[in-house]
Design a protein around this motif. Sequence first.
Motif, mmCIF file in Angstrom:
data_model
loop_
_atom_site.group_PDB
_atom_site.id
_atom_site.type_symbol
_atom_site.label_atom_id
_atom_site.label_comp_id
_atom_site.label_asym_id
_atom_site.label_seq_id
_atom_site.Cartn_x
_atom_site.Cartn_y
_atom_site.Cartn_z
ATOM 1 N N ILE A 239 -5.308 2.120 0.805
ATOM 2 C CA ILE A 239 -5.551 0.681 0.736
ATOM 3 C C ILE A 239 -4.939 0.095 -0.536
ATOM 4 O O ILE A 239 -4.357 -0.994 -0.515
ATOM 5 C CB ILE A 239 -7.058 0.380 0.813
ATOM 6 C CG1 ILE A 239 -7.619 0.846 2.165
ATOM 7 C CG2 ILE A 239 -7.324 -1.111 0.630
ATOM 8 C CD1 ILE A 239 -9.118 0.709 2.295
ATOM 9 N N LEU A 240 -5.030 0.813 -1.646
ATOM 10 C CA LEU A 240 -4.411 0.342 -2.883
ATOM 11 C C LEU A 240 -2.895 0.236 -2.725
ATOM 12 O O LEU A 240 -2.268 -0.719 -3.198
ATOM 13 C CB LEU A 240 -4.745 1.278 -4.040
ATOM 14 C CG LEU A 240 -6.174 1.252 -4.574
ATOM 15 C CD1 LEU A 240 -6.348 2.297 -5.668
ATOM 16 C CD2 LEU A 240 -6.540 -0.130 -5.110
ATOM 17 N N CYS A 241 -2.293 1.210 -2.060
ATOM 18 C CA CYS A 241 -0.837 1.195 -1.874
ATOM 19 C C CYS A 241 -0.381 0.061 -0.968
ATOM 20 O O CYS A 241 0.750 -0.421 -1.087
ATOM 21 C CB CYS A 241 -0.366 2.531 -1.284
ATOM 22 S SG CYS A 241 -0.445 3.924 -2.435
ATOM 23 N N ALA A 242 -1.263 -0.375 -0.067
ATOM 24 C CA ALA A 242 -0.865 -1.389 0.920
ATOM 25 C C ALA A 242 -0.627 -2.757 0.291
ATOM 26 O O ALA A 242 0.100 -3.580 0.848
ATOM 27 C CB ALA A 242 -1.927 -1.497 2.012
ATOM 28 N N ASP A 243 -1.217 -3.016 -0.839
ATOM 29 C CA ASP A 243 -1.074 -4.344 -1.456
ATOM 30 C C ASP A 243 -1.082 -4.176 -2.970
ATOM 31 O O ASP A 243 -2.038 -4.531 -3.649
ATOM 32 C CB ASP A 243 -2.215 -5.257 -1.005
ATOM 33 C CG ASP A 243 -2.027 -6.686 -1.487
ATOM 34 O OD1 ASP A 243 -0.877 -7.064 -1.765
ATOM 35 O OD2 ASP A 243 -3.030 -7.410 -1.591
ATOM 36 N N THR A 297 1.756 6.417 -3.927
ATOM 37 C CA THR A 297 2.337 6.759 -2.629
ATOM 38 C C THR A 297 1.239 6.864 -1.585
ATOM 39 O O THR A 297 0.202 7.491 -1.836
ATOM 40 C CB THR A 297 3.131 8.084 -2.702
ATOM 41 O OG1 THR A 297 3.664 8.408 -1.415
ATOM 42 C CG2 THR A 297 2.271 9.237 -3.184
ATOM 43 N N SER A 298 1.441 6.251 -0.440
ATOM 44 C CA SER A 298 0.434 6.284 0.622
ATOM 45 C C SER A 298 0.569 7.562 1.439
ATOM 46 O O SER A 298 1.564 8.282 1.344
ATOM 47 C CB SER A 298 0.574 5.066 1.530
ATOM 48 O OG SER A 298 1.856 5.031 2.124
ATOM 49 N N ASP A 299 -0.454 7.822 2.236
ATOM 50 C CA ASP A 299 -0.496 8.973 3.150
ATOM 51 C C ASP A 299 -0.415 10.309 2.417
ATOM 52 O O ASP A 299 -0.010 11.316 2.998
ATOM 53 C CB ASP A 299 0.644 8.896 4.181
ATOM 54 C CG ASP A 299 0.547 7.661 5.058
ATOM 55 O OD1 ASP A 299 -0.584 7.295 5.414
ATOM 56 O OD2 ASP A 299 1.586 7.060 5.361
#
Length: 388
Positions: A239-243, A297-299
């Motif tokens: 969620i942090l990476c998304a925005d 980095t997400s995922d």
Amino acid sequence: MTYAILVVDDEPDLETLVRQRMRREIRRGVYEFEFAGNGEEALEVLANNHSIDIVLTDINMPRMDGLELLSRLSSQTKDLRSVVVSAYGDMKNIRQAMNLGAFDFVVKPVDFNDLRVTIDRTIKNLETWRDATAARNRLASIENELGVAKAMQQSILPKHFITEPTHRLYANMAAAREVGGDFYDFYRLPDGRIGLAIADVSDKGVPAALFMMVTRTLLKSVAKDGADPALVVGAVNDILCADNDSLMFVTLVYAIFDPSNRSLTYCNGGHNPMMIAHFDGSTDLLDPLDGVALGITSDYEFASHEIELLDGDCLVLYTDGVNEAENKAQDCFGMDRLRALFQDGGFSNAKRANEVVFDAVRTFAGDNSQSDDITCLTLCVGEVDRMA
């Protein structure tokens, strides 16, 4: 609260089926449904109804298919979630839909029990996002009010700590500026276990405080059900990476302590290793070396680790404001000094153990100005007053 769901599908009988199978939820006011036959109709509905929470869309439709609809949605709003419906085994389209921003998927023929679970999971994710966004917006409005910001930041940190015959917990944070980027937290989970966390944002001052508040809100929301630490940290990271237009990041340790068997399950997201000070004065560092900071980095697949704390152990979580504190000669406090504080062993009082760390760091730094937030959380295990 009623959640509005827009179903997008060109099958003429689907509306009747959904209303029949979801009649109890509709009657109780849990869900309300709107329907569209293709992507173009769906965009018209969304333009006229800003209360839609979830878009449940088929992929293959005339005029505008589900993939094109998802691409339009991803560029328009982040305040709703989309779920795709696809044929079993159609992984190419499902993968493309997820890349376009779909939160989840269900397969045809639709199992309505599975659909309910998917909708509930989607709603929880959406609420977590909205809570975090609300926290960010509230803090942004007081960016120039440092006095208010400091009072608010201090007010969200727990002030009442755990004191039980078999375990005690205490924490403290001293910001380097009016507001800081460190935080600590702990939660009593529904099954009697205790979640505990410490974190350090990459910057200082107001920007770090804003990011800290968002991170803390997300962590508390995701952790409340007692999920495995790696899953909790991974969800917060995504969620942090998304925005994250500010490109900030946060190092974090989240752990769950089970008083019934003294087990500690933890996940380290690029943070300083936790230290265990044993009753005999020896110390160990818990440094799994398999986590990265959150927001980069997400995922990322975070990992959990489990140990058993022993009678008389004192678990010490700290930020780099402790071990990297400098004196006027620019010497660092360092890990050797931190470990030496506990070489005599016998800490049963978590508050006292915490104060020993703060006192030592301040004495070492002397008149040198504090350049980083100092945060420490201590958890002592064993019978009270067993040790001096």
